[in-house]
Motif scaffolding. Structure first.
Motif, PDB file in Angstrom:
ATOM      1  N   SER A 823       0.851  -1.228   0.000  1.00  0.00           N
ATOM      2  CA  SER A 823       0.000   0.000   0.000  1.00  0.00           C
ATOM      3  C   SER A 823       0.865   1.248   0.000  1.00  0.00           C
ATOM      4  N   PHE A 824       0.295   2.263  -0.638  1.00  0.00           N
ATOM      5  CA  PHE A 824       0.974   3.577  -0.687  1.00  0.00           C
ATOM      6  C   PHE A 824       0.045   4.594  -0.017  1.00  0.00           C
ATOM      7  N   THR A 825       0.547   5.267   0.970  1.00  0.00           N
ATOM      8  CA  THR A 825      -0.268   6.289   1.678  1.00  0.00           C
ATOM      9  C   THR A 825       0.421   7.644   1.563  1.00  0.00           C
ATOM     10  N   ALA A 826      -0.402   8.662   0.993  1.00  0.00           N
ATOM     11  CA  ALA A 826       0.150  10.017   0.795  1.00  0.00           C
ATOM     12  C   ALA A 826      -0.073  10.840   2.046  1.00  0.00           C
ATOM     13  N   GLU A 827       0.967  11.520   2.449  1.00  0.00           N
ATOM     14  CA  GLU A 827       0.877  12.470   3.564  1.00  0.00           C
ATOM     15  C   GLU A 827       1.001  13.888   2.980  1.00  0.00           C
ATOM     16  N   VAL A 828      -0.003  14.766   3.370  1.00  0.00           N
ATOM     17  CA  VAL A 828      -0.049  16.123   2.773  1.00  0.00           C
ATOM     18  C   VAL A 828       0.110  17.175   3.846  1.00  0.00           C
ATOM     19  N   GLY A 835     -10.774  17.214   0.079  1.00  0.00           N
ATOM     20  CA  GLY A 835     -10.405  17.190  -1.303  1.00  0.00           C
ATOM     21  C   GLY A 835     -10.216  15.760  -1.821  1.00  0.00           C
ATOM     22  N   THR A 836      -9.509  15.637  -2.932  1.00  0.00           N
ATOM     23  CA  THR A 836      -9.303  14.348  -3.614  1.00  0.00           C
ATOM     24  C   THR A 836      -7.842  14.196  -3.994  1.00  0.00           C
ATOM     25  N   TYR A 837      -7.471  12.808  -4.210  1.00  0.00           N
ATOM     26  CA  TYR A 837      -6.103  12.490  -4.581  1.00  0.00           C
ATOM     27  C   TYR A 837      -6.143  11.878  -5.962  1.00  0.00           C
ATOM     28  N   ALA A 838      -5.185  12.215  -6.727  1.00  0.00           N
ATOM     29  CA  ALA A 838      -5.076  11.644  -8.075  1.00  0.00           C
ATOM     30  C   ALA A 838      -3.812  10.791  -8.141  1.00  0.00           C
ATOM     31  N   TRP A 839      -3.989   9.372  -8.237  1.00  0.00           N
ATOM     32  CA  TRP A 839      -2.860   8.445  -8.319  1.00  0.00           C
ATOM     33  C   TRP A 839      -2.603   8.114  -9.771  1.00  0.00           C
ATOM     34  N   LEU A 846       1.899  -4.124 -10.888  1.00  0.00           N
ATOM     35  CA  LEU A 846       1.048  -3.916  -9.725  1.00  0.00           C
ATOM     36  C   LEU A 846      -0.400  -3.798 -10.224  1.00  0.00           C
ATOM     37  N   SER A 847      -1.235  -4.484  -9.475  1.00  0.00           N
ATOM     38  CA  SER A 847      -2.673  -4.351  -9.766  1.00  0.00           C
ATOM     39  C   SER A 847      -3.295  -3.635  -8.582  1.00  0.00           C
ATOM     40  N   CYS A 848      -3.695  -2.349  -8.817  1.00  0.00           N
ATOM     41  CA  CYS A 848      -4.120  -1.463  -7.701  1.00  0.00           C
ATOM     42  C   CYS A 848      -5.623  -1.165  -7.794  1.00  0.00           C
ATOM     43  N   ASN A 849      -6.173  -0.883  -6.632  1.00  0.00           N
ATOM     44  CA  ASN A 849      -7.584  -0.458  -6.620  1.00  0.00           C
ATOM     45  C   ASN A 849      -7.709   0.974  -7.150  1.00  0.00           C
ATOM     46  N   SER A 850      -8.898   1.287  -7.579  1.00  0.00           N
ATOM     47  CA  SER A 850      -9.153   2.666  -8.065  1.00  0.00           C
ATOM     48  C   SER A 850      -9.644   3.501  -6.890  1.00  0.00           C
ATOM     49  N   THR A 851      -8.950   4.522  -6.514  1.00  0.00           N
ATOM     50  CA  THR A 851      -9.311   5.333  -5.349  1.00  0.00           C
ATOM     51  C   THR A 851      -8.929   6.779  -5.563  1.00  0.00           C
ATOM     52  N   ARG A 852      -9.668   7.661  -4.879  1.00  0.00           N
ATOM     53  CA  ARG A 852      -9.315   9.092  -4.895  1.00  0.00           C
ATOM     54  C   ARG A 852      -8.946   9.531  -3.495  1.00  0.00           C
ATOM     55  N   GLY A 853      -8.747   8.467  -2.651  1.00  0.00           N
ATOM     56  CA  GLY A 853      -8.361   8.766  -1.295  1.00  0.00           C
ATOM     57  C   GLY A 853      -6.850   8.860  -1.140  1.00  0.00           C
ATOM     58  N   PRO A 854      -6.370   9.007   0.133  1.00  0.00           N
ATOM     59  CA  PRO A 854      -4.940   9.198   0.354  1.00  0.00           C
ATOM     60  C   PRO A 854      -4.139   7.870   0.301  1.00  0.00           C
ATOM     61  N   VAL A 869       4.833   4.819  -7.858  1.00  0.00           N
ATOM     62  CA  VAL A 869       3.534   5.448  -8.223  1.00  0.00           C
ATOM     63  C   VAL A 869       3.627   6.965  -8.003  1.00  0.00           C
ATOM     64  N   ASN A 870       2.722   7.694  -8.680  1.00  0.00           N
ATOM     65  CA  ASN A 870       2.649   9.181  -8.554  1.00  0.00           C
ATOM     66  C   ASN A 870       1.317   9.579  -7.888  1.00  0.00           C
ATOM     67  N   VAL A 871       1.348  10.691  -7.180  1.00  0.00           N
ATOM     68  CA  VAL A 871       0.134  11.190  -6.524  1.00  0.00           C
ATOM     69  C   VAL A 871       0.154  12.730  -6.464  1.00  0.00           C
ATOM     70  N   SER A 872      -1.026  13.327  -6.638  1.00  0.00           N
ATOM     71  CA  SER A 872      -1.206  14.778  -6.371  1.00  0.00           C
ATOM     72  C   SER A 872      -2.520  14.965  -5.593  1.00  0.00           C
ATOM     73  N   TRP A 873      -2.585  16.080  -4.865  1.00  0.00           N
ATOM     74  CA  TRP A 873      -3.739  16.305  -3.975  1.00  0.00           C
ATOM     75  C   TRP A 873      -4.441  17.594  -4.374  1.00  0.00           C
ATOM     76  N   THR A 874      -5.714  17.534  -4.548  1.00  0.00           N
ATOM     77  CA  THR A 874      -6.560  18.726  -4.761  1.00  0.00           C
ATOM     78  C   THR A 874      -7.431  18.899  -3.539  1.00  0.00           C
ATOM     79  N   ASP A 875      -7.154  20.013  -2.800  1.00  0.00           N
ATOM     80  CA  ASP A 875      -7.836  20.161  -1.519  1.00  0.00           C
ATOM     81  C   ASP A 875      -9.284  20.608  -1.733  1.00  0.00           C
ATOM     82  N   SER A 876      -9.957  20.855  -0.584  1.00  0.00           N
ATOM     83  CA  SER A 876     -11.387  21.190  -0.657  1.00  0.00           C
ATOM     84  C   SER A 876     -11.630  22.513  -1.357  1.00  0.00           C
ATOM     85  N   ASN A 877     -10.597  23.340  -1.446  1.00  0.00           N
ATOM     86  CA  ASN A 877     -10.757  24.618  -2.157  1.00  0.00           C
ATOM     87  C   ASN A 877     -10.474  24.470  -3.626  1.00  0.00           C
TER      88      ASN A 877
END
Length: 953
Positions: A823-828, A835-839, A846-854, A869-877
């Motif tokens: 598992s990969f967990t993003a810390e922001v 907001g949402t996370y884009a992986w 690797l066979s990964c689940n589809s998620t917009r979580g951290p 893997v790559n990740v970016s975060w779009t906050d609630s704003n």
């Protein structure tokens, strides 16, 4: 000679020529007193125009020669146009009374004074006024100047001073009172005789008083009235039947000298002389007798005003003027009284006459009185005097010198005067007598001018003409007086005067005997016609208002008429007026003029002249009401300004406003100032009356009075309590009340928020640094200038930019066997949270689940190294962090050998029937417990070696 002046035609000259007839002596009876038949030559009546008497100059004193006279000729007599010699028919002396009968045109003379009788002081002292032969009557035809008859009448010594002849209009008889023998022993009493048209003489009455010398005939009742004078205290008026002589009545009077019948009034007038002290005649009383009852019905005492001296109140006779209704009373000495029978009063006293003004002849048409006057006693200075009955002015007409006269008659048809004259009176008197035929002179001239009035315009013709009535020979004429007009010797004059002013044009007419008369007519020559001015009542009016034009004319004559033309459509006028003022009503705006010409009463016309222009304004209107603000708060001030159109400017304004909302001052000008004092909508009205007095319709506008302004709150453009650095936020001030508009003043954490300056209701901010608990404040000043208090917004947090600080891998060994999980967990950090996370960048192993979580969970299904893997975060704003790449991991073969991948257990049962179910059950179990089961076979990625064979049990 009669002269009548007219204007319109040539002079008509009527001449009664002087005829020289020889008087034929008679030696025996004459052929009938009235001649051989009716008078065919009796002249027509004169015109009825009433003319005042005009004194004419005297003719040469030589007079006319009297044919057949044995003695000297008369001298000093003027106006004599012919003589009738009566010497051969007056054997007893001169004619004492002349009577002209207007019914037949004959002249009757009564004689009786014996000229041979000594006339001296002895006879006077004896009281004998004459003592001679019987009376006689001669008849003359005035037209032929001949005596046509002479008859003796019973009586004696008839020296008369009254009216002794009357005409009986019913029988045609002449009634003659003959006899005068006062205090004369040998004298008979008076008689009344009738002389018929056939020359029959008969005595009607006899035995009357010796001093009876006046009779009058009343045609109303065929009665004859006789004065029966005995002495100063014994007299009466006797009434007889004029046909039979039968006595009817006797009316006592004091002393009667004159009678006059007025049939139109049913009256007989008697002149009664009463005595004063010592028996002298002092008072003259007029007695009125009813001709029906023969009773005295009125007395007018002292009509002479108690004249003096002695005998001054004795009336020698009464003469009646039938046209004017006047009685003329001869007061014996030097006065004639004029008594008006309509109001029964003396209306004039003709004084300063010579002594003993009798007898009297009346010209009723021309209102002339001719009086035969004695001079002073025994001097024989005789005159005939003309009296103007209209003005009561006395004119000396004729001087007889020393020729005596005692009889006078007047012919109303010719205006000739017949006068008995004793030639060259001496002591004893001459018995040579004649009747002088006199023309009293030219009658007055009236001069008229054509055109019709006596005013003409300069340059017009003035036409004069004079007509001459019966006269003597062709007259001569002389004209003078009007500048620019030549003289004329004819009866007409036409000329054009060359000067303006008032002039007297005079014509002098002279007859063939040298008798002249002049008359003048005033004529005004006026300047040529012109228009001095045309003045409008106003130089400026509004539509609907009246305006008039008045013209003032110069020169010319009379009022005349005016012709108004050129009336424009913009004016509604009285186009038919011919007066000096044209009344109009303005109907259309513009500059209007009218024109006028004047024609005076003589027909002279001015050029057509335009008037000054009159400006007609459109009707006054209020165009709008302008305010300095569209609304105002309670307590605020507002100004209203009225703008106008049309009208004449100036004037007064009438304002009104709803007092429930506005408190306004007083204003008559275009500006109204008010203060708002209650919330609501006020109606503001104004009407304008311009300088010409025309009032516009009222104009009304609504105006709102607002409550006090308030900032209700500040609204943010975001509902979140925070934003990120660089993110914008807008603050909106929500207000209520007030007048709107105005300005906003912002305060608070403006710098930290990065707000742009503004005075509007919206504040835009973009913070550049993170901060916490930021607020803004606002204050509103509305268009009325009223400010609110400060309002504060909700607090706002400004976050740092969102960032992925790290990605934690579990397990932490960074290595996982095929079939294992990772598992990969993003810390922001920063951002607004949520907001949402884009992986992205997930490797194929690797066979990964589809998620917009951290946290991203994957299953390793292929051996490999450096899986990231790559990740970016779009906050609630909505702000996105930069892309973060995780640390690499490796997928390895599980420990115990074999191919890498999922281990497989094989069972060899029979021909293989047992192996498959066991494997399947194991796979399903593992999948449920530990995650996905690797596929039965995995195809290698291109370029990788084939998988090793599956281990068997």
């Amino acid at each position: 000679m009669v002269l009548v002046v007219s204007v319109t035609g040539l002079a008509t000259i009527l001449l009664l020529s002087s005829l020289a007839f020889n008087v034929e002596p008679s030696s025996g009876s004459q052929p009938g007193m009235y001649g051989s038949g009716p008078r065919a030559d009796f002249p027509v009546s004169r015109d009825s125009q009433v003319r005042p008497f005009v004194l004419a100059p005297k003719a040469p004193s030589s007079g006319r020669t009297v044919p057949g006279f044995d003695g000297g000729q008369p001298s000093g007599i003027s106006h004599v146009i012919d003589w009738i010699n009566t010497t051969y028919y007056t054997p007893v002396g001169m004619l004492d009374y002349l009577y002209f009968d207007p019914s037949n045109g004959y002249l009757y003379g009564l004689g009786g004074w014996n000229g041979s009788q000594s006339f001296n002081s002895v006879c006077h002292s004896a009281g004998c006024w004459g003592n001679g032969s019987s009376n006689f009557v001669i008849v003359l035809n005035p037209m032929t100047r001949k005596v046509v008859g002479a008859l003796p009448v019973p009586g004696n010594n008839g020296w008369v001073i009254g009216s002794p002849i009357a005409y009986d209009s019913q029988s045609g008889n002449l009634l003659v009172l003959a006899g005068y023998g006062r205090a004369c022993p040998s004298c008979t009493f008076s008689n009344v005789v009738q002389i018929s048209p056939s020359d029959h003489v008969s005595t009607l009455l006899s035995g009357l008083g010796s001093d009876a010398d006046a009779i009058t005939y009343d045609p109303n009742n065929n009665e004859l009235y006789v004065n029966n004078y005995i002495d100063l205290e014994n007299a009466s008026v006797l009434t007889f039947n004029a046909t039979t002589g039968a006595a009817i009545a006797s009316i006592p009077v004091f002393s009667d000298y004159g009678l006059a019948a007025v049939p139109s009034e049913g009256r007989i007038y008697v002149a009664e002389s009463t005595s004063g002290d010592g028996g002298e005649v002092r008072n003259l009383t007029l007695v009125v007798i009813n001709d029906t009852t023969n009773a005295v019905v009125a007395t007018y005492p002292d009509v002479d005003g108690n004249l003096t001296p002695f005998w001054g109140a004795q009336a020698s006779g009464i003469w009646y003027d039938s046209v004017n209704g006047d009685l003329y009373l001869d007061s014996y000495y030097d006065t004639v009284l004029v008594f008006d029978t309509s109001n029964n009063s003396v209306v004039a006293t003709l004084n300063e006459l010579p002594q003993q003004p009798f007898p009297l002849a009346v010209d009723s048409q021309d209102r002339q009185i001719y009086i035969d006057n004695w001079g002073a006693a025994d001097t024989y200075n005789w005159t005939i005097t003309g009296v103007n009955g209209a003005t009561n002015g006395i004119d000396q007409l004729l001087a007889l010198g020393d020729n005596a006269s005692d009889a006078l008659a007047f012919d109303p048809a010719t205006s000739f005067i017949y006068l008995s004259v004793a030639i060259n009176v001496s002591s004893p008197p001459s018995n040579q007598t004649a009747i002088a035929v006199l023309d009293p002179g030219p009658e007055p001239l009236t001069l008229n001018v054509t055109p019709p009035s006596d005013d003409i315009d300069l340059g017009q013709w003035a036409n004069f003409s004079v007509s001459v009535g019966p006269g003597n020979g062709p007259p001569s004429y002389s004209w003078s007086g009007l500048p620019g007009c030549p003289t004329s010797t004819t009866d007409t004059l036409s000329c054009r005067p060359n000067e303006t002013g008032t002039f007297e044009e005079t014509v002098t007419v002279t007859d063939s005997y040298g008798v002249s008369n002049s008359v003048g007519a005033s004529i005004v020559v006026r300047p040529p016609v012109s228009l001095a001015s045309i003045t409008p009542s106003s130089e400026e009016v509004d539509v609907g208002q009246p305006v008039s034009f008045t013209v003032i004319a110069n020169g010319g004559t009379g009022i005349g008429s005016y012709s108004w033309t050129g009336i424009p459509d913009g004016l509604q006028c009285d186009g038919t007026t011919a007066g000096a003022t044209l009344n109009c009503t303005a109907e259309e705006p513009g500059n209007w003029t009218v024109s006028v010409a004047w024609t005076d009463s003589n027909g002279e016309r001015t050029p057509v002249t335009p008037s000054p222009k009159v400006r007609v304004n459109p009707s006054p209107l209020i165009e709008r009401i302008v305010t300095n603000r569209s609304s105002v708060d309670v307590g605020g001030w507002v100004g209203f300004v009225a703008t106008t159109t049309g009208g004449s400017g100036g004037g007064l304004y009438s304002w009104s406003a709803s007092e429930a909302e506005l408190l306004c001052g007083t204003s008559i000008g275009p500006i109204l100032n008010c203060t708002a004092w209650h919330v609501g909508t006020a109606n503001v009205s104004v009407a304008w009356t311009d300088s010409l007095g025309e009032t516009s319709p009222a104009f009304t506008v609504p105006f709102t009075v607002d409550p006090d302004p308030t900032v209700v709150g500040i609204e943010m453009s975001t509902e979140l309590p925070s934003i990120d650095v660089g993110q914008s936020v807008a603050y909106t001030a929500n207000v209520s009340g007030g007048s709107g508009g105005g300005t906003y003043l912002w305060g608070g954490n403006l710098t930290s928020l990065g707000c742009a300056p503004t005075d509007g209701p919206i504040l835009n901010c973009t913070p550049t640094v993170p901060s916490e608990w930021l607020t803004v404040e606002v204050r509103w000043t509305d268009s009325s200038g009223v400010s609110t208090g400060w309002a504060t917004s909700s607090p706002l947090i400004v976050n740092p930019d969102p960032t992925v600080k790290s990605v934690t891998i579990s397990p932490a060994s960074a290595s996982v066997t095929v079939g294992g999980t990772v598992s990969f967990t993003a810390e922001v950090s920063g951002g607004s949270g949520g907001g949402t996370y884009a992986w992205s960048g997930i490797p194929a192993g690797l066979s990964c689940n589809s998620t917009r979580g951290p946290t991203l969970s994957c299953t390793a299904n292929a051996i490999g190294t450096s899986y990231q893997v790559n990740v970016s975060w779009t906050d609630s704003n909505g702000i996105s962090s930069p892309i973060y790449t995780s640390a690499p991991i490796s997928v390895v073969q599980p420990s115990g050998g074999g191919s890498s991948g999922t281990p497989t257990t094989l069972f060899a049962i029979g021909a293989g029937m047992i192996v498959v179910p066991v494997l399947a059950a194991v796979w399903i179990f593992r999948r449920r417990r530990k995650g996905p089961v690797p596929p039965e076979s995995v195809e290698p990625h291109p370029g990788e070696p084939p998988l090793p064979p599956t281990e068997s049990l």
